[in-house]
Motif scaffolding. Sequence first.
Motif, PDB file in Angstrom:
ATOM      1  N   ARG A  10       8.368  -5.009 -13.019  1.00 30.86           N
ATOM      2  CA  ARG A  10       8.278  -4.081 -13.930  1.00 30.86           C
ATOM      3  C   ARG A  10       9.272  -4.113 -15.132  1.00 30.86           C
TER       4      ARG A  10
ATOM      5  N   GLU B 240      -0.272  -4.742   2.105  1.00 32.57           N
ATOM      6  CA  GLU B 240      -1.056  -5.699   2.050  1.00 32.57           C
ATOM      7  C   GLU B 240      -0.465  -6.888   1.247  1.00 32.57           C
TER       8      GLU B 240
ATOM      9  N   GLU C 223       1.214   6.498 -14.522  1.00 36.73           N
ATOM     10  CA  GLU C 223       2.589   7.069 -14.781  1.00 36.73           C
ATOM     11  C   GLU C 223       2.578   7.619 -16.180  1.00 36.73           C
TER      12      GLU C 223
ATOM     13  N   ARG D  66      -6.819 -14.846   3.175  1.00 35.71           N
ATOM     14  CA  ARG D  66      -6.402 -13.938   1.714  1.00 35.71           C
ATOM     15  C   ARG D  66      -5.084 -14.748   1.290  1.00 35.71           C
TER      16      ARG D  66
ATOM     17  N   SER E 143      -9.888  -5.269  -5.650  1.00 34.78           N
ATOM     18  CA  SER E 143      -9.463  -4.123  -6.456  1.00 34.78           C
ATOM     19  C   SER E 143     -10.419  -2.935  -6.429  1.00 34.78           C
ATOM     20  N   ARG E 144      -9.634  -1.798  -6.653  1.00 32.01           N
ATOM     21  CA  ARG E 144     -10.555  -0.703  -6.493  1.00 32.01           C
ATOM     22  C   ARG E 144     -10.571  -0.114  -8.219  1.00 32.01           C
TER      23      ARG E 144
ATOM     24  N   VAL F  49       1.081  -1.836  -0.986  1.00 29.56           N
ATOM     25  CA  VAL F  49       2.481  -2.763  -0.888  1.00 29.56           C
ATOM     26  C   VAL F  49       2.096  -3.475   0.854  1.00 29.56           C
TER      27      VAL F  49
ATOM     28  N   ARG G 203     -10.323 -13.285  -9.996  1.00 27.73           N
ATOM     29  CA  ARG G 203      -9.629 -12.392 -10.882  1.00 27.73           C
ATOM     30  C   ARG G 203      -8.066 -12.764 -10.869  1.00 27.73           C
TER      31      ARG G 203
ATOM     32  N   GLY H 127     -10.439  -5.960   0.774  1.00 25.19           N
ATOM     33  CA  GLY H 127      -9.225  -5.551  -0.343  1.00 25.19           C
ATOM     34  C   GLY H 127      -9.387  -6.174  -1.434  1.00 25.19           C
TER      35      GLY H 127
ATOM     36  N   MET I  36       5.671   4.724   4.848  1.00 25.31           N
ATOM     37  CA  MET I  36       6.335   4.576   3.565  1.00 25.31           C
ATOM     38  C   MET I  36       4.984   4.713   2.543  1.00 25.31           C
TER      39      MET I  36
ATOM     40  N   PHE J   8      -0.170  -5.947  -7.031  1.00 28.09           N
ATOM     41  CA  PHE J   8       0.043  -4.245  -6.831  1.00 28.09           C
ATOM     42  C   PHE J   8      -0.422  -3.703  -8.047  1.00 28.09           C
ATOM     43  N   GLU J   9       0.144  -4.111  -9.119  1.00 28.25           N
ATOM     44  CA  GLU J   9      -0.340  -3.294 -10.350  1.00 28.25           C
ATOM     45  C   GLU J   9      -1.881  -3.492 -10.837  1.00 28.25           C
TER      46      GLU J   9
ATOM     47  N   ASP K 164       3.519   4.316  -1.056  1.00 21.75           N
ATOM     48  CA  ASP K 164       3.553   3.396  -2.015  1.00 21.75           C
ATOM     49  C   ASP K 164       3.929   3.789  -3.435  1.00 21.75           C
ATOM     50  N   PRO K 165       4.719   3.216  -4.153  1.00 27.23           N
ATOM     51  CA  PRO K 165       5.168   3.705  -5.303  1.00 27.23           C
ATOM     52  C   PRO K 165       3.868   4.045  -6.415  1.00 27.23           C
ATOM     53  N   LYS K 166       3.849   4.678  -7.413  1.00 21.77           N
ATOM     54  CA  LYS K 166       2.646   5.045  -8.369  1.00 21.77           C
ATOM     55  C   LYS K 166       2.510   3.565  -9.235  1.00 21.77           C
ATOM     56  N   ARG K 167       1.392   3.457  -9.519  1.00 19.27           N
ATOM     57  CA  ARG K 167       1.255   2.249 -10.417  1.00 19.27           C
ATOM     58  C   ARG K 167       1.626   2.628 -11.809  1.00 19.27           C
ATOM     59  N   LEU K 168       1.868   1.542 -12.546  1.00 19.20           N
ATOM     60  CA  LEU K 168       2.389   1.759 -14.035  1.00 19.20           C
ATOM     61  C   LEU K 168       1.194   2.935 -14.661  1.00 19.20           C
TER      62      LEU K 168
ATOM     63  N   GLU L 258      -4.512  -5.670  -8.901  1.00 25.29           N
ATOM     64  CA  GLU L 258      -5.412  -5.670  -7.884  1.00 25.29           C
ATOM     65  C   GLU L 258      -5.349  -4.397  -7.367  1.00 25.29           C
ATOM     66  N   GLU L 259      -4.365  -3.692  -7.423  1.00 21.43           N
ATOM     67  CA  GLU L 259      -4.054  -2.360  -6.672  1.00 21.43           C
ATOM     68  C   GLU L 259      -3.968  -2.396  -5.098  1.00 21.43           C
ATOM     69  N   LEU L 260      -3.595  -3.600  -4.681  1.00 23.25           N
ATOM     70  CA  LEU L 260      -3.254  -3.909  -3.262  1.00 23.25           C
ATOM     71  C   LEU L 260      -2.153  -2.750  -2.708  1.00 23.25           C
TER      72      LEU L 260
END
Lengths: 244, 201
Positions: B180, B160, A11, B81, A113-114, B158, B45, A111, A2, B151-152, A4-8, B154-156
Amino acid sequence: MMTDPKRLLEENGDALESAMLRSVRGDGVTPESRQRIFAGLGIVGAAVTTSAGAASSIAAVKSGLFQWTAGAAMKWIAISSVALVPAGVLVARSYRSGATREPVPTVQPAGVSRNVAEPIQAPIVDTTVVEPAAPAAAAREPKRSPGVQARTLSDEVAALQIARTALAQRDPNAALAALDRYKSHYASGRLSPEATVLRIEALVQKGDRAEATQLADRFEAQNPKSPYAERIRSIVRGAGNSAR
Amino acid sequence: MSGAEPAFAPMLVAGRTDLGTPSLAPSDEKRFRQIVAANLDFVWRCLRRMGIRSGDVDDAAQQVFLVVASKLDLVQVGSERAFLFSTASRVAANSRRSVHRRDEALQQMVQGDVSHDPTQEELTDQLRARALMDGVLSEMPSDLREVFVLFELEELPVAEVAEVLSIPIGTVGSRLRRAREDFHDRVRRIKAMSEHRGAGR
């Protein structure tokens, strides 16, 4: 697999939404916060730096420019902790000549944040552990005069941390007892002004406003230009307001 | 999670119960150090993004790790975690309940009792954007906020997020969709109010 969806943020959406999402990118633990938290957990001597400061710090050390003395650093940090960070205390750096060090792995939190500027946890060379209550450490390193000074100040910081922790736990009696111990151990301690500020806070917390005010007045008379004067006035004033 | 012990290896001071940290056996102490070193940034964070004010995050982070120290034997290796995040969520929720405060800027905007109404331009200001973000996150239902933050922000991935929250991947997807929608709705309301006030000047 699967996808992952794009992050907001990817977009190209609404400008305000993007601004709001971007606004949290700067979140991160400052070196001061890291020290505070480590100290609060009873972890001492952690070297910290930020992504911005890491490279320059290490470069400075390597080129022999790292001239920040342990005493000055610790005093500065201790003062900051009392004056600016009410609920914490910082444990400082000390130079330990000849200290052996392990190879230096960069710690990469799993893990993380990037999208955030990560503090790089590369250790600062020449920064080492100070264990406030470990007499064995002194025996291990008998020739360490700069460290002795650092240790003493580190001990003072640790002693005041006990009072601070008690204050954070709303236990003024324990705080006052810790401050009494500090006073008996360090009659001319370098952190005496900080101890006085904590004592005033403890007295206020205990409800002993009269003694707090008396001590504050005495401190201000003796130290009219102290950077703590305003803070002390604020503490006493706050006690007065809450009493009304 | 990373098990690498940092070279700076912070040391627990044995028996420093006065600081509130339980005494730990040497092996536990080592593990605890590793957990703190590897996850402090993440925990800090997440707490901040779950509504803890910046001035309170240090104490909250400390609280999270104290819980970990006291329950270290319950924390499964590899699931640190998940335990940390769930503890952080509870700490943040308790803090919100006890403090019960919202960002002043957002509150003023919602209540409309400001002497200076913000314009659309001002809304894009970085600080205001952050204040609005804090307000929106604090009002988002907690199950949605957790997924949104991980997800939005921390950008992990899905997968994770599912692991950290101990929920199925499908549930992450549905919560993310609702989170969202919630986010879009709240931002739309903020803009509508701002435009309404701008037009009324």
